[in-house]
Design a protein around this motif. Sequence first.
Motif, PDB file in Angstrom:
ATOM      1  N   SER A   4       8.055   0.200   6.503  1.00  0.00           N
ATOM      2  CA  SER A   4       6.980   0.647   5.613  1.00  0.00           C
ATOM      3  C   SER A   4       7.503   0.799   4.189  1.00  0.00           C
ATOM      4  O   SER A   4       6.825   0.437   3.224  1.00  0.00           O
ATOM      5  N   PHE A  53       0.381   2.182   5.851  1.00  0.00           N
ATOM      6  CA  PHE A  53       1.754   2.004   5.375  1.00  0.00           C
ATOM      7  C   PHE A  53       2.326   3.311   4.840  1.00  0.00           C
ATOM      8  O   PHE A  53       3.519   3.567   4.947  1.00  0.00           O
ATOM      9  N   GLN A  97       3.789   6.229   7.432  1.00  0.00           N
ATOM     10  CA  GLN A  97       5.111   6.114   8.039  1.00  0.00           C
ATOM     11  C   GLN A  97       6.248   6.044   7.021  1.00  0.00           C
ATOM     12  O   GLN A  97       7.392   5.778   7.381  1.00  0.00           O
TER      13      GLN A  97
END
Length: 191
Positions: free
Chosen positions: A119, A109, A112
């Motif tokens: 995200s 997560f 990005q």
Amino acid sequence: MLKEACRQAASWSNKFTVAINLSPVQFHYSDLPAQVLAILLETGLAPHRLELEITEGVLVNDFERAIGTLRRLKSLGVSVAMDDFGTGYSSLRYLQAFPFDKIKVDKSFIDQLDENLQSQAIIRAVVGLAHGLALPVLAEGVETAGQLEFLRREGCDEVQGYLIGRPLPIDNYSEIVGIAQAPAHRAELAG
């Protein structure tokens, strides 16, 4: 590995916590709490200085047994963190069934954050959820200043990753953790 990590941490004059990942195989050891207790007694590490990290996968096959093992570990005084939260078998049931001490958000997560709105939304939601449960949040895999700034703005409690520091042998951190350096050997000549 658990014993060696505890032995080393017990020798530090600065009383940092040491976090150890438990594999599903270790976790399903017939009496992991007894093994952890024996290691704490043998090494002299205070239980509150040990954080055991588990992934959600250890809870899947035998939920009741796993929760029982986690409760026994916590009764020793060690902390238990949910590692790689948000991947694999994510279930809010786990957060309701066991009082974890920390949630660690998976690197996937964080990777990005700079360009992916989904995200960002997930991180906001996880931080809000964790704080609603009075749990600190640690973000794994922080590698850019932009990621760090986003996490600060969102109230993430802790970060780890290459932006902060790369994994190195503990001797490289001797001053930070308080490892006494052995004096250099000198040869004395009789005169």
